[in-house]
Write an enzyme that holds these catalytic residues in place. Structure first.
Site, PDB file in Angstrom:
ATOM      1  N   GLU A   1       0.477   4.280   2.711  1.00  0.00           N
ATOM      2  CA  GLU A   1      -0.142   3.401   1.727  1.00  0.00           C
ATOM      3  C   GLU A   1       0.466   3.535   0.333  1.00  0.00           C
ATOM      4  O   GLU A   1       0.450   2.602  -0.457  1.00  0.00           O
ATOM      5  CB  GLU A   1      -1.587   3.854   1.615  1.00  0.00           C
ATOM      6  CG  GLU A   1      -2.593   2.821   1.441  1.00  0.00           C
ATOM      7  CD  GLU A   1      -3.934   3.481   1.623  1.00  0.00           C
ATOM      8  OE1 GLU A   1      -4.510   3.910   0.630  1.00  0.00           O
ATOM      9  OE2 GLU A   1      -4.369   3.601   2.782  1.00  0.00           O
TER      10      GLU A   1
ATOM     11  N   HIS B   1     -12.015   2.897  17.839  1.00  0.00           N
ATOM     12  CA  HIS B   1     -12.760   1.894  17.070  1.00  0.00           C
ATOM     13  C   HIS B   1     -13.591   0.986  17.969  1.00  0.00           C
ATOM     14  O   HIS B   1     -14.419   0.237  17.489  1.00  0.00           O
ATOM     15  CB  HIS B   1     -11.802   1.057  16.224  1.00  0.00           C
ATOM     16  CG  HIS B   1     -11.137   1.898  15.174  1.00  0.00           C
ATOM     17  ND1 HIS B   1     -11.799   2.330  14.062  1.00  0.00           N
ATOM     18  CD2 HIS B   1      -9.898   2.419  15.100  1.00  0.00           C
ATOM     19  CE1 HIS B   1     -10.982   3.075  13.329  1.00  0.00           C
ATOM     20  NE2 HIS B   1      -9.824   3.148  13.942  1.00  0.00           N
TER      21      HIS B   1
ATOM     22  N   GLU C   1     -16.718  18.423  11.512  1.00  0.00           N
ATOM     23  CA  GLU C   1     -16.833  17.781  10.191  1.00  0.00           C
ATOM     24  C   GLU C   1     -18.237  17.251   9.873  1.00  0.00           C
ATOM     25  O   GLU C   1     -18.389  16.310   9.090  1.00  0.00           O
ATOM     26  CB  GLU C   1     -15.795  16.648  10.026  1.00  0.00           C
ATOM     27  CG  GLU C   1     -14.362  17.133  10.162  1.00  0.00           C
ATOM     28  CD  GLU C   1     -13.321  16.008   9.987  1.00  0.00           C
ATOM     29  OE1 GLU C   1     -13.580  15.037   9.266  1.00  0.00           O
ATOM     30  OE2 GLU C   1     -12.228  16.148  10.574  1.00  0.00           O
TER      31      GLU C   1
ATOM     32  N   ARG D   1     -24.315  -3.914  -4.542  1.00  0.00           N
ATOM     33  CA  ARG D   1     -23.859  -4.332  -3.201  1.00  0.00           C
ATOM     34  C   ARG D   1     -24.841  -5.257  -2.476  1.00  0.00           C
ATOM     35  O   ARG D   1     -25.001  -5.185  -1.255  1.00  0.00           O
ATOM     36  CB  ARG D   1     -23.582  -3.088  -2.330  1.00  0.00           C
ATOM     37  CG  ARG D   1     -22.386  -2.287  -2.802  1.00  0.00           C
ATOM     38  CD  ARG D   1     -22.165  -1.078  -1.936  1.00  0.00           C
ATOM     39  NE  ARG D   1     -23.206  -0.083  -2.150  1.00  0.00           N
ATOM     40  CZ  ARG D   1     -23.499   0.903  -1.318  1.00  0.00           C
ATOM     41  NH1 ARG D   1     -22.818   1.028  -0.203  1.00  0.00           N
ATOM     42  NH2 ARG D   1     -24.455   1.758  -1.593  1.00  0.00           N
TER      43      ARG D   1
ATOM     44  N   CYS E   1      -2.964   7.397  10.619  1.00  0.00           N
ATOM     45  CA  CYS E   1      -3.368   6.245  11.421  1.00  0.00           C
ATOM     46  C   CYS E   1      -3.071   4.964  10.661  1.00  0.00           C
ATOM     47  O   CYS E   1      -2.743   5.001   9.487  1.00  0.00           O
ATOM     48  CB  CYS E   1      -4.831   6.345  11.817  1.00  0.00           C
ATOM     49  SG  CYS E   1      -5.925   6.964  10.552  1.00  0.00           S
TER      50      CYS E   1
ATOM     51  N   HIS F   1      -2.235  14.287  10.580  1.00  0.00           N
ATOM     52  CA  HIS F   1      -2.697  13.098  11.303  1.00  0.00           C
ATOM     53  C   HIS F   1      -2.512  11.867  10.433  1.00  0.00           C
ATOM     54  O   HIS F   1      -2.775  11.894   9.233  1.00  0.00           O
ATOM     55  CB  HIS F   1      -4.176  13.249  11.675  1.00  0.00           C
ATOM     56  CG  HIS F   1      -4.797  11.964  12.140  1.00  0.00           C
ATOM     57  ND1 HIS F   1      -4.519  11.404  13.366  1.00  0.00           N
ATOM     58  CD2 HIS F   1      -5.650  11.116  11.523  1.00  0.00           C
ATOM     59  CE1 HIS F   1      -5.190  10.260  13.473  1.00  0.00           C
ATOM     60  NE2 HIS F   1      -5.878  10.060  12.372  1.00  0.00           N
TER      61      HIS F   1
HETATM   62  N1  GLN Z   1     -10.039  14.376  10.445  1.00  0.00           N
HETATM   63  C1  GLN Z   1     -10.502  13.073  10.128  1.00  0.00           C
HETATM   64  C2  GLN Z   1     -11.539  12.659  11.156  1.00  0.00           C
HETATM   65  O1  GLN Z   1     -11.424  12.998  12.274  1.00  0.00           O
HETATM   66  C3  GLN Z   1      -9.389  12.070  10.102  1.00  0.00           C
HETATM   67  C4  GLN Z   1      -9.874  10.716   9.680  1.00  0.00           C
HETATM   68  C5  GLN Z   1      -8.786   9.684   9.420  1.00  0.00           C
HETATM   69  O2  GLN Z   1      -7.741   9.699   9.973  1.00  0.00           O
HETATM   70  N2  GLN Z   1      -9.031   8.757   8.576  1.00  0.00           N
HETATM   71  O3  GLN Z   1     -12.490  11.959  10.869  1.00  0.00           O
HETATM   72 ZN    ZN Z   2      -7.095   8.545  11.721  1.00  0.00          ZN
END
Ligand code: GLN
Ligand code: ZN
Length: 761
Positions: free
Chosen positions: A611, A700, A490, A21, A649, A647
């Site tokens: 995806e 973001h 997490e 990289r 996104c 979830h």
């Molecule tokens: N639970 C994950 C987080 O909060 C979800 C991440 C994602 O949607 N890519 O980081």
């Molecule tokens: Zn997400």
């Protein structure tokens, strides 16, 4: 046979991030201001030189040039033709402008937003979405591109310039509606023609022009645009190789075969009948057969491929070119760098450099005969046999289990309304409950602790103490902010797939399996090589500890089967469906353990759900059926009073809303801020029956959302989703943010929820 019969071999593109990289490190150092532009340019040159050397070493006749980019080749194409939104106040094709398109910039103290990112077809590569403006003239600004070509030609005179085709460029842009984008085709093709003329002057003979949209279901107007566009592109003395990939041409085959170009590249991994394509091709044209899977990390079955190619070669002779199916951008660079993998795996891997050798062997096998490559064929076959014979991938019990999963009902015991009542009795949540998506800031200390543990510098106990301290802090912070459904944060996860893969049988982790995701960002997908089993619980310790600290519900946090599948490199001897069921079965056991440990809410993230959609709509139902089934199998053992969240996104939902509803998650949280809540329309129109948490601020961006901003978004959501089924949360996980951003943002979110709640009551 003699060398005169040697076949042309080529690649459509090559990894551009460099060995270990290097380009990533150079870019990031440059962006930080730690190294001058010259250093970056030098590294770029080194990377490109290496690409040509790699091709030469493997005797590949036409290496690509111009596929290289310091950020993204789609954005480079936009710069090449001056298609830059006016907010950037400059269309000049410079490196600085390329970085602005990817990273945004400041003009007069104001933030100019970068271009949006989107996945390139069904790959995991994110391109910058060009934004077109109707009155912006098409202006060729080719100095940077021509420099690349000149540089390559001095080393390899047969280098083949690569361009993204004009129609695919327009198709994948936004800013104008379809007719508006198509209206630019004429001006654009004239600029392409001008560029081709300049390439001709440099001594180029073949140019590759990518039109992957020919593998999609295209509207008639777009199909019709191909003929005139490609007529305008013609430059005497320049031969065009039109490339398509990731799918077969299907109904577009006659169109593609008949265009005024000199060669056609097809993806042989997705095209079943090669002879049928050869039959369609006028007899002056080259057929480039993308025979080695450019997205697979596995060694090719050379014997089978030679058998398949023999009749095509007999028919076309030297009009047959050989290539990988697509750009090798989608695989890592060099499998020989994987020194830590067990030998049975290592020798079955084929990254970009190995694929060049495979390509060369295939060309030799066809022209010199099988005997000439007998040794290599035997090696390949025996490596494969060794892999196939591993006990870890032949578990008959698991085969039977996945057969059952494929047929039994995946539903939960009770329907949503009954479950919702049981859950409300258990949690007594207020109206408009607030929550987050899972991760909290990954601080320097967290990363250091994870790393130290990985390198055996601290004991498991010390590590656990660190993580628990972090969890305790995250729980306290959420209580102080006033959230209703908490998460453990997490901290123990470096990556939402890797974390699970490391604990499941059947996965392997590489050292150098990096693939560019966007800009300087790379991902290192795990390899699923064997049968997936869960030897022991994966998340229960952390979740139960978190739950023990608070009377509020803490969501257990898992990555879903579809996402684990699509963000891994997957074995090629089982269907994706079967592998997905194996993952689902492991997650089902985890969910059962979490529920037994008293965890009442469990979130199963599926950001990759969309995806997986095949490129052609006709193939969607089959995929959606097994993807939905796998998710449901994972969650449907949960008792009714366990609330299942999911979830997603970066997704659009309109055309898959029925499948989203079929998942039957009790709550779905989605990213909606950037669409200004428009993504909710699909749910409203469908009368989506379960609860929804639309994201009400963009995680973001570093900006802290204001209460009025949040309130406006919640009000938009309230117009589309009944208050009784509406949750309030950010767009996505918070791991890339810092606490100074997160605390005030969530505090504002909670304040808005509370205010609206009392209004509604
Ligand atoms: N639970 C994950 C987080 O909060 C979800 C991440 C994602 O949607 N890519 O980081
Ligand atoms: Zn997400």
């Amino acid at each position: 046979m003699t060398h005169a019969n040697a076949l042309t071999t080529h690649t459509l593109g090559f990894p551009r991030i460099g060995e270990r990289r290097v380009l990533k490190w150079a870019l990031e150092s440059h962006w930080r201001g730690d190294s001058p532009k010259e250093t970056l340019l030098d590294i770029g040159r080194t990377v490109r030189r290496q690409v040509l050397d790699d091709h030469a070493a493997a005797h590949i006749t036409r290496p690509p040039v111009g596929d290289f980019s310091f950020y993204d080749h789609v954005a480079d194409t936009a710069l090449l033709f001056g298609q830059i939104p006016s907010r950037f106040q400059s269309t000049a094709n410079t490196l600085e402008n390329l970085f602005s398109l990817g990273r945004g910039r400041q003009i007069d103290g104001r933030n100019v937003a970068p271009l949006a990112m989107k996945k390139w077809l069904n790959s995991n590569y994110h391109y910058l979405v060009p934004e077109l403006e109707a009155d912006q003239p098409v202006v060729l600004d080719a100095a940077r591109y021509l420099d690349l070509v000149r540089e390559a030609l001095t080393i390899t005179p047969d280098a083949k310039p690569v361009l993204l085709g004009p129609l695919s460029f327009l198709w994948f842009s936004r800013g104008l509606d379809e007719p508006g984008r198509l209206a630019k085709a004429e001006a654009l093709s004239l600029a392409y023609q001008q560029l081709l003329t300049e390439l001709k002057a440099l001594g180029v003979s073949w140019v590759q022009i990518d039109e992957p949209i020919l593998t999609l279901d295209l509207p008639l107007a777009w199909l019709k645009a191909f003929e005139p566009t490609y007529h305008r592109l013609k430059v005497p003395g320049i031969k065009l190789l039109l490339t398509t990939y990731f799918g077969d041409l299907n109904g577009n085959i006659a169109l593609a075969a008949g265009l005024p170009v000199d060669g056609l590249h097809i993806d042989a991994t997705t095209t079943s009948d090669l002879i049928a394509v050869a039959d369609r091709l006028p007899d002056y044209k080259v057929l480039s057969v993308g025979i080695i899977d450019g997205r697979s990390i596995w060694r090719a079955d050379l014997g089978a491929i030679l058998t398949r190619l023999a009749p095509v070669h007999a028919r076309l002779q030297d009009r047959l070119w050989l290539a990988p199916s697509c750009s090798l951008l989608h695989v890592p660079l060099d499998a020989t760098l994987e020194t830590r993998l067990p030998p049975f795996l290592r020798k079955n891997l084929s990254y970009a450099r190995q694929k060049l050798n495979e390509l060369n062997l295939l060309a030799r096998g066809l022209t010199e005969g099988w005997d000439a490559i007998a040794l290599e064929l035997n090696q390949a076959a025996s490596a494969r046999t060794e892999l196939d014979n591993r006990l870890g991938r032949r578990d008959p019990q698991l085969r039977r289990k996945t057969d059952i999963i494929a047929t039994q009902s995946p539903d939960r015991a009770e329907p949503f309304t009954q479950r919702a009542a049981a859950q409300q009795a258990r949690f007594n949540l207020p109206l408009l409950p607030t929550t987050t998506i899972g991760s909290f800031p990954q601080t320097h200390e967290i990363r250091a602790a994870r790393k130290a543990f990985k390198n055996n510098e601290i004991t498991a106990d010390t590590y656990e103490t660190h993580m628990k301290a972090e969890i305790a802090q995250v729980i306290k912070a959420q209580e102080a902010i006033g959230l209703d459904a908490l998460v453990h944060g997490e901290a123990e996860r470096n990556d939402m797939v890797e974390y699970f893969g490391e604990q499941l049988d059947g996965f392997a982790f590489t050292q150098e399996g990096w693939v560019q995701s966007y800009g300087s960002r790379c991902v290192k997908p795990p390899i699923i090589w064997g049968d997936i089993r869960r030897p022991r619980p994966m998340t229960v310790t952390w979740s139960s500890y978190a739950q023990s600290l608070t009377p509020l519900p803490v969501k257990g946090m898992l990555t879903g089967p579809v996402t684990i599948l699509f963000w891994s490199f997957v074995r090629d001897d089982l269907s994706r469906e079967d592998v997905c069921y194996q993952i689902a079965e492991a997650l089902r056991a985890e969910i059962s353990d979490l529920a037994a440990a008293g965890i009442g809410m469990i979130q199963v993230d599926e950001p990759a759900f969309r995806e997986g959609l095949p490129l052609r709509q006709k193939d969607w139902p089959a995929y959606l059926t097994w993807a939905v089934r796998a998710f449901k199998h994972a969650v449907s053992g949960a008792p009714s009073d366990v609330q299942i969240h999911t979830h997603m996104c970066y997704s659009e939902f309109n055309d898959i809303i029925a499948s989203i509803a079929a998942l039957d998650a009790d709550v779905i949280t989605i990213e909606t801020t950037r669409s200004n809540m428009q993504l909710l329309d699909a749910f409203a129109e469908f009368a989506y029956p379960n609860a929804i948490g639309p994201g009400i601020y963009d995680i973001h961006a570093p900006q802290i959302p204001t209460e009025p901003e949040i309130e406006a978004r919640v009000r938009l959501a309230l117009a589309k989703v009944p208050a009784s089924r509406l949750w309030i949360n950010p767009d996505c996980g918070l791991k890339t943010r810092n606490w100074a951003e997160v605390t005030p943002s969530l505090t504002a979110m909670v304040a808005v929820a509370r205010r609206l709640r009392s209004d509604l009551d």
